[in-house]
Write a protein that holds these residues in place. Structure first.
Motif, PDB file in Angstrom:
ATOM      1  N   SER A 156      36.891  42.389  36.052  1.00 25.98           N
ATOM      2  CA  SER A 156      37.211  41.219  35.227  1.00 25.98           C
ATOM      3  C   SER A 156      38.714  40.939  35.221  1.00 25.98           C
ATOM      4  O   SER A 156      39.135  39.778  35.252  1.00 25.98           O
ATOM      5  CB  SER A 156      36.684  41.389  33.807  1.00 25.98           C
ATOM      6  OG  SER A 156      37.352  42.437  33.158  1.00 25.98           O
ATOM      7  N   LEU A 157      39.520  41.987  35.202  1.00 21.38           N
ATOM      8  CA  LEU A 157      40.964  41.782  35.248  1.00 21.38           C
ATOM      9  C   LEU A 157      41.415  41.239  36.594  1.00 21.38           C
ATOM     10  O   LEU A 157      42.335  40.417  36.668  1.00 21.38           O
ATOM     11  CB  LEU A 157      41.692  43.093  34.925  1.00 21.38           C
ATOM     12  CG  LEU A 157      41.579  43.571  33.478  1.00 21.38           C
ATOM     13  CD1 LEU A 157      42.190  44.954  33.321  1.00 21.38           C
ATOM     14  CD2 LEU A 157      42.224  42.583  32.529  1.00 21.38           C
ATOM     15  N   THR A 158      40.753  41.663  37.670  1.00 23.14           N
ATOM     16  CA  THR A 158      41.076  41.139  38.998  1.00 23.14           C
ATOM     17  C   THR A 158      40.760  39.655  39.078  1.00 23.14           C
ATOM     18  O   THR A 158      41.554  38.864  39.602  1.00 23.14           O
ATOM     19  CB  THR A 158      40.289  41.911  40.079  1.00 23.14           C
ATOM     20  OG1 THR A 158      40.647  43.300  40.005  1.00 23.14           O
ATOM     21  CG2 THR A 158      40.592  41.381  41.461  1.00 23.14           C
ATOM     22  N   ILE A 159      39.624  39.255  38.525  1.00 16.32           N
ATOM     23  CA  ILE A 159      39.257  37.839  38.516  1.00 16.32           C
ATOM     24  C   ILE A 159      40.256  37.048  37.676  1.00 16.32           C
ATOM     25  O   ILE A 159      40.698  35.958  38.058  1.00 16.32           O
ATOM     26  CB  ILE A 159      37.814  37.657  38.001  1.00 16.32           C
ATOM     27  CG1 ILE A 159      36.835  38.214  39.027  1.00 16.32           C
ATOM     28  CG2 ILE A 159      37.509  36.199  37.693  1.00 16.32           C
ATOM     29  CD1 ILE A 159      35.404  38.329  38.542  1.00 16.32           C
ATOM     30  N   LEU A 160      40.649  37.595  36.525  1.00 14.39           N
ATOM     31  CA  LEU A 160      41.620  36.932  35.660  1.00 14.39           C
ATOM     32  C   LEU A 160      42.949  36.722  36.382  1.00 14.39           C
ATOM     33  O   LEU A 160      43.531  35.624  36.334  1.00 14.39           O
ATOM     34  CB  LEU A 160      41.830  37.772  34.400  1.00 14.39           C
ATOM     35  CG  LEU A 160      42.732  37.183  33.329  1.00 14.39           C
ATOM     36  CD1 LEU A 160      42.074  35.966  32.694  1.00 14.39           C
ATOM     37  CD2 LEU A 160      43.019  38.229  32.269  1.00 14.39           C
ATOM     38  N   ALA A 197      43.406  36.565  39.628  1.00 17.67           N
ATOM     39  CA  ALA A 197      43.195  35.587  40.702  1.00 17.67           C
ATOM     40  C   ALA A 197      43.198  34.167  40.154  1.00 17.67           C
ATOM     41  O   ALA A 197      43.831  33.271  40.729  1.00 17.67           O
ATOM     42  CB  ALA A 197      41.890  35.887  41.429  1.00 17.67           C
ATOM     43  N   VAL A 198      42.520  33.948  39.029  1.00 16.37           N
ATOM     44  CA  VAL A 198      42.456  32.606  38.435  1.00 16.37           C
ATOM     45  C   VAL A 198      43.845  32.147  38.007  1.00 16.37           C
ATOM     46  O   VAL A 198      44.263  31.017  38.314  1.00 16.37           O
ATOM     47  CB  VAL A 198      41.465  32.584  37.245  1.00 16.37           C
ATOM     48  CG1 VAL A 198      41.603  31.311  36.439  1.00 16.37           C
ATOM     49  CG2 VAL A 198      40.041  32.736  37.747  1.00 16.37           C
ATOM     50  N   PHE A 199      44.586  33.002  37.311  1.00 17.27           N
ATOM     51  CA  PHE A 199      45.927  32.614  36.888  1.00 17.27           C
ATOM     52  C   PHE A 199      46.861  32.419  38.072  1.00 17.27           C
ATOM     53  O   PHE A 199      47.745  31.556  38.032  1.00 17.27           O
ATOM     54  CB  PHE A 199      46.500  33.619  35.888  1.00 17.27           C
ATOM     55  CG  PHE A 199      46.074  33.338  34.479  1.00 17.27           C
ATOM     56  CD1 PHE A 199      46.622  32.295  33.759  1.00 17.27           C
ATOM     57  CD2 PHE A 199      45.099  34.116  33.879  1.00 17.27           C
ATOM     58  CE1 PHE A 199      46.228  32.024  32.468  1.00 17.27           C
ATOM     59  CE2 PHE A 199      44.690  33.855  32.578  1.00 17.27           C
ATOM     60  CZ  PHE A 199      45.257  32.806  31.872  1.00 17.27           C
ATOM     61  N   SER A 200      46.683  33.182  39.138  1.00 16.67           N
ATOM     62  CA  SER A 200      47.503  32.994  40.335  1.00 16.67           C
ATOM     63  C   SER A 200      47.241  31.632  40.955  1.00 16.67           C
ATOM     64  O   SER A 200      48.181  30.939  41.378  1.00 16.67           O
ATOM     65  CB  SER A 200      47.216  34.093  41.360  1.00 16.67           C
ATOM     66  OG  SER A 200      47.599  35.348  40.866  1.00 16.67           O
ATOM     67  N   ILE A 201      45.983  31.235  41.014  1.00 14.99           N
ATOM     68  CA  ILE A 201      45.642  29.926  41.565  1.00 14.99           C
ATOM     69  C   ILE A 201      46.203  28.818  40.685  1.00 14.99           C
ATOM     70  O   ILE A 201      46.811  27.855  41.180  1.00 14.99           O
ATOM     71  CB  ILE A 201      44.112  29.790  41.732  1.00 14.99           C
ATOM     72  CG1 ILE A 201      43.630  30.714  42.847  1.00 14.99           C
ATOM     73  CG2 ILE A 201      43.708  28.343  42.014  1.00 14.99           C
ATOM     74  CD1 ILE A 201      42.119  30.879  42.918  1.00 14.99           C
ATOM     75  N   ILE A 202      46.042  28.937  39.357  1.00 16.16           N
ATOM     76  CA  ILE A 202      46.559  27.923  38.441  1.00 16.16           C
ATOM     77  C   ILE A 202      48.084  27.823  38.561  1.00 16.16           C
ATOM     78  O   ILE A 202      48.647  26.725  38.646  1.00 16.16           O
ATOM     79  CB  ILE A 202      46.143  28.239  36.984  1.00 16.16           C
ATOM     80  CG1 ILE A 202      44.637  28.040  36.817  1.00 16.16           C
ATOM     81  CG2 ILE A 202      46.910  27.383  35.993  1.00 16.16           C
ATOM     82  CD1 ILE A 202      44.087  28.555  35.508  1.00 16.16           C
ATOM     83  N   PHE A 203      48.750  28.951  38.599  1.00 11.27           N
ATOM     84  CA  PHE A 203      50.209  28.965  38.705  1.00 11.27           C
ATOM     85  C   PHE A 203      50.672  28.361  40.023  1.00 11.27           C
ATOM     86  O   PHE A 203      51.629  27.580  40.061  1.00 11.27           O
ATOM     87  CB  PHE A 203      50.727  30.394  38.551  1.00 11.27           C
ATOM     88  CG  PHE A 203      52.219  30.479  38.416  1.00 11.27           C
ATOM     89  CD1 PHE A 203      52.850  30.042  37.269  1.00 11.27           C
ATOM     90  CD2 PHE A 203      52.984  31.011  39.444  1.00 11.27           C
ATOM     91  CE1 PHE A 203      54.231  30.120  37.142  1.00 11.27           C
ATOM     92  CE2 PHE A 203      54.356  31.092  39.325  1.00 11.27           C
ATOM     93  CZ  PHE A 203      54.989  30.646  38.181  1.00 11.27           C
TER      94      PHE A 203
END
Length: 65
Positions: free
Chosen positions: A29-33, A35-41
């Motif tokens: 779950s932390l890896t997905i989190l 990844a999502v924030f990296s894409i948004i950023f």
């Protein structure tokens, strides 16, 4: 040389015995989190970069006539 070997042994001992590792589900779950924030950023940086590029292009067109 013995100091380096001792340091490495102690480091592995610390990692094995004193570090609290996340469970597999937490790690996923932390890896997905991340990844999502990296894409948004990265999308935010791309948007800002594109905006500045258009502003600078318009500015130079304006001064060059």
């Amino acid at each position: 040389m013995a100091g380096i070997v001792n340091y490495i042994k102690e480091s592995f001992g610390e990692l094995k015995n004193n570090v609290t590792w996340p469970t597999w589900a937490e790690a996923q779950s932390l890896t997905i989190l991340v990844a999502v924030f990296s894409i948004i950023f990265s999308l935010a940086i791309w948007g800002i970069d594109t905006g500045f590029s258009k502003i600078i292009t318009a500015y130079f067109k304006m001064i060059n006539g």
